[in-house]
Design a protein around this motif. Structure first.
Motif, short mmCIF file in Angstrom:
data_model
loop_
_atom_site.label_atom_id
_atom_site.label_comp_id
_atom_site.label_asym_id
_atom_site.label_seq_id
_atom_site.Cartn_x
_atom_site.Cartn_y
_atom_site.Cartn_z
N LYS A 2 0.83 -1.21 0.00
CA LYS A 2 0.00 0.00 0.00
C LYS A 2 0.87 1.26 0.00
CE LYS A 2 -3.32 2.61 2.69
NZ LYS A 2 -4.03 2.78 3.94
N SER A 32 1.49 4.04 -3.02
CA SER A 32 1.31 5.47 -2.74
C SER A 32 2.54 6.27 -3.12
CB SER A 32 0.98 5.69 -1.27
OG SER A 32 -0.23 5.05 -0.93
N ASN A 87 2.63 6.60 -6.88
CA ASN A 87 1.59 7.51 -7.36
C ASN A 87 1.99 8.96 -7.11
OD1 ASN A 87 -0.10 5.53 -8.37
ND2 ASN A 87 -1.26 5.34 -6.46
N GLU A 105 3.01 12.67 3.26
CA GLU A 105 1.76 11.92 3.47
C GLU A 105 2.00 10.88 4.54
OE1 GLU A 105 -1.15 12.51 1.91
OE2 GLU A 105 -0.37 13.98 0.48
N TYR A 165 0.70 7.32 6.48
CA TYR A 165 -0.06 6.07 6.37
C TYR A 165 0.18 5.28 7.64
CZ TYR A 165 0.22 7.57 1.54
OH TYR A 165 0.16 8.32 0.39
#
Length: 183
Positions: free
Chosen positions: A27, A31, A34, A170, A172
Protein backbone atom coordinates in the motif's frame (compact mmCIF):
# COMPACT_ATOMS: atom_id res chain seq x y z
CA UNK A 1 5.34 -8.46 -1.15
CA UNK A 2 5.24 -8.01 -4.92
CA UNK A 3 5.99 -5.71 -7.83
CA UNK A 4 2.92 -3.45 -8.00
CA UNK A 5 3.04 -2.17 -11.59
CA UNK A 6 5.06 -1.89 -14.78
CA UNK A 7 6.89 -4.56 -16.77
CA UNK A 8 7.06 -7.04 -13.88
CA UNK A 9 3.64 -6.33 -12.37
CA UNK A 10 2.50 -9.02 -9.96
CA UNK A 11 5.84 -10.81 -9.57
CA UNK A 12 6.39 -11.84 -5.95
CA UNK A 13 9.49 -10.58 -4.12
CA UNK A 14 11.28 -12.31 -1.27
CA UNK A 15 11.59 -10.56 2.08
CA UNK A 16 14.87 -10.45 3.97
CA UNK A 17 14.91 -13.36 6.45
CA UNK A 18 14.65 -12.43 10.12
CA UNK A 19 13.39 -9.27 11.76
CA UNK A 20 16.28 -6.91 10.98
CA UNK A 21 14.46 -5.20 8.11
CA UNK A 22 10.99 -3.71 7.80
CA UNK A 23 9.69 -4.11 4.24
CA UNK A 24 7.66 -1.31 2.70
CA UNK A 25 4.06 -2.48 2.50
CA UNK A 26 2.46 -2.76 -0.93
CA UNK A 27 0.00 0.00 0.00
CA UNK A 28 2.77 2.44 0.94
CA UNK A 29 4.86 1.46 -2.09
CA UNK A 30 1.91 2.09 -4.42
CA UNK A 31 1.31 5.47 -2.74
CA UNK A 32 4.98 6.44 -3.15
CA UNK A 33 4.91 5.74 -6.88
CA UNK A 34 1.59 7.51 -7.36
CA UNK A 35 3.20 10.57 -5.72
CA UNK A 36 6.38 10.57 -7.85
CA UNK A 37 5.41 8.85 -11.10
CA UNK A 38 3.64 6.64 -11.58
CA UNK A 39 5.82 5.69 -14.58
CA UNK A 40 9.23 6.88 -15.75
CA UNK A 41 11.09 7.44 -18.98
CA UNK A 42 14.62 6.51 -17.93
CA UNK A 43 16.69 7.98 -15.13
CA UNK A 44 18.75 6.39 -12.38
CA UNK A 45 17.49 5.46 -8.91
CA UNK A 46 19.38 4.96 -5.64
CA UNK A 47 17.81 2.61 -3.09
CA UNK A 48 20.01 3.53 -0.12
CA UNK A 49 18.63 1.26 2.62
CA UNK A 50 17.50 -1.30 0.09
CA UNK A 51 16.40 -4.18 2.34
CA UNK A 52 14.79 -6.59 -0.15
CA UNK A 53 15.24 -4.08 -3.00
CA UNK A 54 11.50 -3.57 -3.42
CA UNK A 55 11.57 0.18 -4.06
CA UNK A 56 14.40 0.09 -6.59
CA UNK A 57 12.92 -2.93 -8.36
CA UNK A 58 9.54 -1.19 -8.53
CA UNK A 59 11.27 1.86 -10.07
CA UNK A 60 12.94 -0.30 -12.74
CA UNK A 61 9.66 -2.07 -13.47
CA UNK A 62 8.06 1.34 -14.00
CA UNK A 63 10.70 2.56 -16.45
CA UNK A 64 13.80 3.72 -14.58
CA UNK A 65 16.84 2.77 -16.67
CA UNK A 66 19.06 1.64 -13.79
CA UNK A 67 19.09 1.38 -10.00
CA UNK A 68 21.88 1.17 -7.44
CA UNK A 69 21.04 -0.80 -4.31
CA UNK A 70 22.92 -0.32 -1.03
CA UNK A 71 22.46 -2.12 2.27
CA UNK A 72 24.90 -3.09 5.01
CA UNK A 73 23.14 -6.36 5.91
CA UNK A 74 24.57 -9.45 4.20
CA UNK A 75 21.18 -11.21 4.16
CA UNK A 76 19.61 -8.14 2.54
CA UNK A 77 22.26 -8.13 -0.21
CA UNK A 78 21.59 -11.82 -0.93
CA UNK A 79 17.83 -11.15 -1.04
CA UNK A 80 18.24 -8.16 -3.38
CA UNK A 81 20.31 -10.27 -5.78
CA UNK A 82 17.70 -13.07 -5.70
CA UNK A 83 14.87 -10.60 -6.36
CA UNK A 84 16.78 -8.93 -9.20
CA UNK A 85 17.43 -12.34 -10.76
CA UNK A 86 13.77 -13.34 -10.38
CA UNK A 87 12.78 -10.14 -12.23
CA UNK A 88 15.60 -10.48 -14.81
CA UNK A 89 16.89 -7.02 -13.80
CA UNK A 90 20.56 -7.94 -13.12
CA UNK A 91 21.73 -5.87 -16.12
CA UNK A 92 19.87 -2.81 -14.82
CA UNK A 93 21.27 -2.91 -11.30
CA UNK A 94 24.36 -2.49 -9.16
CA UNK A 95 24.32 -3.94 -5.63
CA UNK A 96 26.70 -2.89 -2.86
CA UNK A 97 27.12 -3.95 0.75
CA UNK A 98 28.00 -0.78 2.61
CA UNK A 99 26.64 1.62 5.20
CA UNK A 100 24.79 4.67 3.89
CA UNK A 101 27.39 7.35 4.65
CA UNK A 102 30.28 5.41 3.11
CA UNK A 103 28.14 4.55 0.09
CA UNK A 104 27.28 8.22 -0.45
CA UNK A 105 30.99 9.16 -0.26
CA UNK A 106 31.81 6.48 -2.86
CA UNK A 107 29.03 7.75 -5.15
CA UNK A 108 30.32 11.33 -4.86
CA UNK A 109 33.67 10.13 -6.23
CA UNK A 110 31.86 8.54 -9.21
CA UNK A 111 30.26 11.91 -10.05
CA UNK A 112 26.90 10.24 -10.55
CA UNK A 113 23.52 11.90 -10.06
CA UNK A 114 20.16 10.30 -9.48
CA UNK A 115 16.63 11.03 -10.63
CA UNK A 116 15.19 9.30 -7.55
CA UNK A 117 16.76 8.54 -4.18
CA UNK A 118 14.86 6.24 -1.84
CA UNK A 119 15.73 6.59 1.87
CA UNK A 120 14.07 3.99 4.05
CA UNK A 121 16.39 3.53 7.03
CA UNK A 122 15.50 1.40 10.05
CA UNK A 123 13.26 3.61 12.17
CA UNK A 124 15.61 3.34 15.17
CA UNK A 125 18.66 4.47 13.18
CA UNK A 126 17.33 7.38 11.18
CA UNK A 127 19.76 10.08 10.15
CA UNK A 128 17.69 11.31 7.21
CA UNK A 129 18.38 15.06 7.51
CA UNK A 130 22.15 14.53 7.37
CA UNK A 131 21.86 12.14 4.42
CA UNK A 132 19.61 14.54 2.50
CA UNK A 133 22.16 17.32 3.10
CA UNK A 134 24.98 15.16 1.71
CA UNK A 135 22.93 14.13 -1.34
CA UNK A 136 22.03 17.73 -2.15
CA UNK A 137 25.33 19.43 -1.22
CA UNK A 138 27.32 17.05 -3.43
CA UNK A 139 24.77 17.11 -6.27
CA UNK A 140 23.99 13.41 -6.13
CA UNK A 141 20.44 14.39 -7.12
CA UNK A 142 19.53 15.56 -10.62
CA UNK A 143 18.33 19.15 -10.82
CA UNK A 144 14.70 17.95 -11.07
CA UNK A 145 15.22 14.78 -9.01
CA UNK A 146 13.34 13.69 -5.90
CA UNK A 147 14.42 12.25 -2.57
CA UNK A 148 11.74 9.96 -1.18
CA UNK A 149 12.01 9.35 2.58
CA UNK A 150 10.07 6.71 4.45
CA UNK A 151 10.15 7.37 8.18
CA UNK A 152 8.26 6.88 11.42
CA UNK A 153 5.23 9.16 11.71
CA UNK A 154 6.58 10.29 15.09
CA UNK A 155 9.57 11.85 13.26
CA UNK A 156 8.84 15.29 11.85
CA UNK A 157 11.34 16.28 9.18
CA UNK A 158 12.02 20.00 8.63
CA UNK A 159 10.47 21.91 5.71
CA UNK A 160 13.96 22.76 4.45
CA UNK A 161 17.20 20.79 4.68
CA UNK A 162 20.28 22.44 3.22
CA UNK A 163 19.61 23.05 -0.47
CA UNK A 164 16.34 21.11 -0.36
CA UNK A 165 12.73 21.73 0.49
CA UNK A 166 9.94 19.35 1.42
CA UNK A 167 7.66 19.10 -1.59
CA UNK A 168 5.08 16.78 -0.08
CA UNK A 169 4.39 14.65 2.98
CA UNK A 170 1.76 11.92 3.47
CA UNK A 171 1.12 9.69 6.49
CA UNK A 172 -0.06 6.07 6.37
CA UNK A 173 -0.52 4.74 9.90
CA UNK A 174 2.89 4.68 11.62
CA UNK A 175 4.72 5.50 8.35
CA UNK A 176 5.20 8.91 6.74
CA UNK A 177 6.50 9.56 3.24
CA UNK A 178 8.30 12.89 2.78
CA UNK A 179 9.55 14.02 -0.63
CA UNK A 180 12.35 16.54 -1.04
CA UNK A 181 13.55 18.43 -4.11
CA UNK A 182 16.02 21.25 -4.67
CA UNK A 183 14.71 24.67 -3.56
Amino acid sequence: MRVISGDKRGLPLKAVPGSSTRPTTDKVKESIFNMIGPYFDGGIALDLYAGSGGLGIEAISRGVQKAIFVDQNRKAIETIKQNLSHCSFEEKAEVYRNDATRALKALIKREISFSYVFLDPPYAEQNISNEISIILDYHLLDEKGKIICEHASSVVLPEEIGLGKKQRSETYGDTTISIYTYK
